[in-house]
Design a protein around this motif. Structure first.
Motif, PDB file in Angstrom:
ATOM      1  N   TYR A 115       0.831  -1.235   0.009  1.00 39.35           N
ATOM      2  CA  TYR A 115       0.093   0.043  -0.022  1.00 39.35           C
ATOM      3  C   TYR A 115       1.043   1.340   0.094  1.00 39.35           C
ATOM      4  O   TYR A 115       2.053   1.170   0.251  1.00 39.35           O
ATOM      5  CB  TYR A 115      -0.919   0.133   1.084  1.00 39.35           C
ATOM      6  CG  TYR A 115      -0.204   0.158   2.434  1.00 39.35           C
ATOM      7  CD1 TYR A 115       0.259   1.385   2.914  1.00 39.35           C
ATOM      8  CD2 TYR A 115       0.220  -0.847   3.418  1.00 39.35           C
ATOM      9  CE1 TYR A 115       1.144   1.253   4.287  1.00 39.35           C
ATOM     10  CE2 TYR A 115       0.814  -0.945   4.510  1.00 39.35           C
ATOM     11  CZ  TYR A 115       1.294   0.315   5.067  1.00 39.35           C
ATOM     12  OH  TYR A 115       2.072   0.582   5.950  1.00 39.35           O
ATOM     13  N   SER A 116       0.425   2.268  -0.257  1.00 45.03           N
ATOM     14  CA  SER A 116       0.563   3.653  -0.037  1.00 45.03           C
ATOM     15  C   SER A 116      -0.471   4.663   0.414  1.00 45.03           C
ATOM     16  O   SER A 116      -1.369   4.487  -0.106  1.00 45.03           O
ATOM     17  CB  SER A 116       1.406   4.196  -1.282  1.00 45.03           C
ATOM     18  OG  SER A 116       0.312   4.800  -2.269  1.00 45.03           O
ATOM     19  N   GLU A 153      -9.498  -1.413   6.737  1.00 48.72           N
ATOM     20  CA  GLU A 153     -10.373  -2.353   6.572  1.00 48.72           C
ATOM     21  C   GLU A 153     -11.391  -2.714   5.597  1.00 48.72           C
ATOM     22  O   GLU A 153     -11.831  -3.680   4.873  1.00 48.72           O
ATOM     23  CB  GLU A 153     -10.867  -2.849   7.948  1.00 48.72           C
ATOM     24  CG  GLU A 153      -9.896  -3.198   9.184  1.00 48.72           C
ATOM     25  CD  GLU A 153     -10.611  -3.648  10.436  1.00 48.72           C
ATOM     26  OE1 GLU A 153      -9.845  -4.487  10.866  1.00 48.72           O
ATOM     27  OE2 GLU A 153     -11.716  -3.247  10.855  1.00 48.72           O
ATOM     28  N   GLN A 154     -12.155  -1.445   5.625  1.00 46.83           N
ATOM     29  CA  GLN A 154     -13.256  -1.492   4.462  1.00 46.83           C
ATOM     30  C   GLN A 154     -12.629  -1.315   3.020  1.00 46.83           C
ATOM     31  O   GLN A 154     -13.247  -1.955   2.338  1.00 46.83           O
ATOM     32  CB  GLN A 154     -13.911   0.096   4.718  1.00 46.83           C
ATOM     33  CG  GLN A 154     -14.889   0.346   5.759  1.00 46.83           C
ATOM     34  CD  GLN A 154     -16.093  -0.629   5.905  1.00 46.83           C
ATOM     35  OE1 GLN A 154     -16.619  -0.544   4.879  1.00 46.83           O
ATOM     36  NE2 GLN A 154     -16.366  -1.245   6.954  1.00 46.83           N
ATOM     37  N   ALA A 155     -11.429  -0.925   2.972  1.00 40.85           N
ATOM     38  CA  ALA A 155     -10.804  -0.889   1.630  1.00 40.85           C
ATOM     39  C   ALA A 155     -10.472  -2.365   1.160  1.00 40.85           C
ATOM     40  O   ALA A 155     -10.701  -2.551  -0.225  1.00 40.85           O
ATOM     41  CB  ALA A 155      -9.661  -0.108   1.677  1.00 40.85           C
ATOM     42  N   TYR A 163      -6.292  -4.826  -7.027  1.00 38.31           N
ATOM     43  CA  TYR A 163      -5.723  -3.340  -6.874  1.00 38.31           C
ATOM     44  C   TYR A 163      -6.772  -2.506  -6.566  1.00 38.31           C
ATOM     45  O   TYR A 163      -7.519  -2.174  -7.683  1.00 38.31           O
ATOM     46  CB  TYR A 163      -4.701  -2.976  -7.791  1.00 38.31           C
ATOM     47  CG  TYR A 163      -3.938  -1.862  -7.899  1.00 38.31           C
ATOM     48  CD1 TYR A 163      -3.868  -1.148  -6.869  1.00 38.31           C
ATOM     49  CD2 TYR A 163      -3.057  -1.342  -8.474  1.00 38.31           C
ATOM     50  CE1 TYR A 163      -3.273   0.107  -6.417  1.00 38.31           C
ATOM     51  CE2 TYR A 163      -2.269  -0.031  -8.578  1.00 38.31           C
ATOM     52  CZ  TYR A 163      -2.503   0.545  -7.561  1.00 38.31           C
ATOM     53  OH  TYR A 163      -1.623   1.658  -7.377  1.00 38.31           O
ATOM     54  N   ARG A 164      -6.799  -1.724  -5.423  1.00 37.17           N
ATOM     55  CA  ARG A 164      -7.754  -0.518  -5.325  1.00 37.17           C
ATOM     56  C   ARG A 164      -7.243   0.566  -4.747  1.00 37.17           C
ATOM     57  O   ARG A 164      -6.080   0.830  -4.426  1.00 37.17           O
ATOM     58  CB  ARG A 164      -8.731  -0.916  -4.355  1.00 37.17           C
ATOM     59  CG  ARG A 164      -9.960  -2.076  -4.718  1.00 37.17           C
ATOM     60  CD  ARG A 164     -10.893  -2.275  -3.259  1.00 37.17           C
ATOM     61  NE  ARG A 164     -11.989  -3.032  -3.842  1.00 37.17           N
ATOM     62  CZ  ARG A 164     -12.684  -3.515  -3.033  1.00 37.17           C
ATOM     63  NH1 ARG A 164     -12.576  -3.368  -1.628  1.00 37.17           N
ATOM     64  NH2 ARG A 164     -13.866  -4.504  -3.403  1.00 37.17           N
ATOM     65  N   ARG A 165      -7.875   1.719  -5.350  1.00 37.42           N
ATOM     66  CA  ARG A 165      -7.575   3.125  -4.717  1.00 37.42           C
ATOM     67  C   ARG A 165      -8.803   3.520  -3.856  1.00 37.42           C
ATOM     68  O   ARG A 165      -9.992   3.466  -4.344  1.00 37.42           O
ATOM     69  CB  ARG A 165      -7.463   4.202  -5.869  1.00 37.42           C
ATOM     70  CG  ARG A 165      -7.299   5.680  -5.374  1.00 37.42           C
ATOM     71  CD  ARG A 165      -6.798   6.461  -6.433  1.00 37.42           C
ATOM     72  NE  ARG A 165      -5.449   6.110  -6.709  1.00 37.42           N
ATOM     73  CZ  ARG A 165      -4.680   6.887  -7.312  1.00 37.42           C
ATOM     74  NH1 ARG A 165      -4.972   7.842  -8.306  1.00 37.42           N
ATOM     75  NH2 ARG A 165      -3.220   6.622  -7.580  1.00 37.42           N
ATOM     76  N   VAL A 166      -8.508   4.012  -2.552  1.00 39.33           N
ATOM     77  CA  VAL A 166      -9.676   4.430  -1.726  1.00 39.33           C
ATOM     78  C   VAL A 166      -9.662   5.601  -1.085  1.00 39.33           C
ATOM     79  O   VAL A 166      -8.592   6.048  -0.759  1.00 39.33           O
ATOM     80  CB  VAL A 166      -9.689   3.382  -0.632  1.00 39.33           C
ATOM     81  CG1 VAL A 166     -10.176   2.081  -1.475  1.00 39.33           C
ATOM     82  CG2 VAL A 166      -8.551   3.253   0.097  1.00 39.33           C
ATOM     83  N   VAL A 167     -10.548   6.582  -1.110  1.00 41.62           N
ATOM     84  CA  VAL A 167     -10.406   7.917  -0.161  1.00 41.62           C
ATOM     85  C   VAL A 167     -11.185   7.560   0.926  1.00 41.62           C
ATOM     86  O   VAL A 167     -12.467   7.045   1.159  1.00 41.62           O
ATOM     87  CB  VAL A 167     -11.340   8.848  -1.107  1.00 41.62           C
ATOM     88  CG1 VAL A 167     -11.233  10.164  -0.226  1.00 41.62           C
ATOM     89  CG2 VAL A 167     -10.404   9.067  -2.320  1.00 41.62           C
ATOM     90  N   ASP A 214      -3.718   3.569  -1.744  1.00 37.94           N
ATOM     91  CA  ASP A 214      -3.478   2.646  -2.887  1.00 37.94           C
ATOM     92  C   ASP A 214      -3.238   1.308  -2.260  1.00 37.94           C
ATOM     93  O   ASP A 214      -2.271   1.207  -1.462  1.00 37.94           O
ATOM     94  CB  ASP A 214      -2.610   3.095  -4.113  1.00 37.94           C
ATOM     95  CG  ASP A 214      -3.007   4.105  -4.850  1.00 37.94           C
ATOM     96  OD1 ASP A 214      -4.098   4.437  -5.222  1.00 37.94           O
ATOM     97  OD2 ASP A 214      -2.176   4.987  -5.289  1.00 37.94           O
ATOM     98  N   VAL A 215      -4.107   0.133  -2.587  1.00 35.96           N
ATOM     99  CA  VAL A 215      -3.831  -0.977  -1.812  1.00 35.96           C
ATOM    100  C   VAL A 215      -3.961  -2.088  -2.971  1.00 35.96           C
ATOM    101  O   VAL A 215      -4.759  -2.184  -3.568  1.00 35.96           O
ATOM    102  CB  VAL A 215      -4.998  -1.348  -0.868  1.00 35.96           C
ATOM    103  CG1 VAL A 215      -4.804  -2.630  -0.212  1.00 35.96           C
ATOM    104  CG2 VAL A 215      -5.089  -0.098  -0.036  1.00 35.96           C
ATOM    105  N   GLN A 216      -2.694  -3.177  -2.912  1.00 35.17           N
ATOM    106  CA  GLN A 216      -2.852  -4.258  -3.716  1.00 35.17           C
ATOM    107  C   GLN A 216      -2.565  -5.387  -2.694  1.00 35.17           C
ATOM    108  O   GLN A 216      -2.051  -5.608  -1.577  1.00 35.17           O
ATOM    109  CB  GLN A 216      -1.619  -4.230  -4.515  1.00 35.17           C
ATOM    110  CG  GLN A 216      -1.388  -5.536  -5.479  1.00 35.17           C
ATOM    111  CD  GLN A 216      -0.223  -5.347  -6.346  1.00 35.17           C
ATOM    112  OE1 GLN A 216      -0.446  -4.696  -7.241  1.00 35.17           O
ATOM    113  NE2 GLN A 216       0.671  -6.310  -6.106  1.00 35.17           N
TER     114      GLN A 216
END
Length: 215
Positions: free
Chosen positions: A103-104, A148-150, A159-163, A205-207
């Motif tokens: 992640y970042s 956790e929600q991400a 691979y997700r991008r989350v706000v 950003d989460v993978q």
């Protein structure tokens, strides 16, 4: 208008605004008078061409510069905004599963300043160009609720991008993970989470690398 002219206008505006910070709001300071002369001489169009701050410079993904994210984001019931950059394969993450992620994280209120990443050199395995994943159990309360929600519903390789809104991020004590190791990054994060007058929304950003399913 050339890039050099735009840069000069930007620097001059910064200097003028710094000068104005020390002046009376009711009486134009030298900086304000200069800005009036600048806009009348070169036109407002020069100032409007200055680059806007973005949350992530990665050209491969849609940049996020506001808390509204974008039309390609889905808002979850919790308030977290999610963009599916890449869909994984296999069983989805559920509460109780243990996940390993890369992640970042960035502070939206600080023009997208990165404050943490598993890709930073300091987090990589000694002697190898391999980043150790961050491991946590979903629902354990060890990490910020927004992270956790991400990952809920993600599959391996996804691979997700989350706000993440401030309410699902760090509290003032910063008791939940992940937290940065670098002192400067800690201070940057503290500057928004410990100040009630600043918005502490985050961009992650989460993978998902691995899932250990709850038995």
């Amino acid at each position: 208008m050339s890039a050099m002219a735009i840069l000069c206008a930007y620097l001059l505006c910064f200097a003028a605004s710094s000068c104005c910070a020390l002046s009376s709001p009711l009486e134009p300071c030298a900086g304000r008078r200069f800005l009036m002369q600048l806009t009348s001489t070169v036109g407002v169009g020069v100032l409007s061409t200055l680059p806007a701050a973005v949350a992530n410079p990665d050209p491969a993904l849609t940049t996020v510069s506001t808390l509204n994210a974008g039309p390609d984001f889905t808002t979850l019931a919790s308030g977290v905004k999610v963009k599916e950059v890449r869909v994984g394969a296999g069983p989805p993450v559920r509460v109780g599963d243990t996940v390993s992620v890369q992640y970042s994280g960035r502070c939206l209120n600080l023009n997208g300043k990165k404050f943490i990443s598993t890709q930073d050199a300091s987090t990589r395995t000694s002697g190898l160009a391999i980043s150790e994943p961050y491991v946590f159990t979903v629902g354990s309360g060890a990490v910020i609720p927004g992270l956790e929600q991400a990952v809920l519903g993600m599959a391996k390789g996804g691979y997700r991008r989350v706000v993440i809104p401030a309410a699902l991020g760090y509290d003032a004590a910063m008791r939940l993970g992940p937290t940065p190791d670098n002192f400067q990054d800690v201070r940057a994060l503290e500057s928004i989470v410990k100040n009630p007058n600043r918005d502490a929304s985050l961009l992650f950003d989460v993978q998902l690398e691995r899932i250990k399913l709850q038995r």
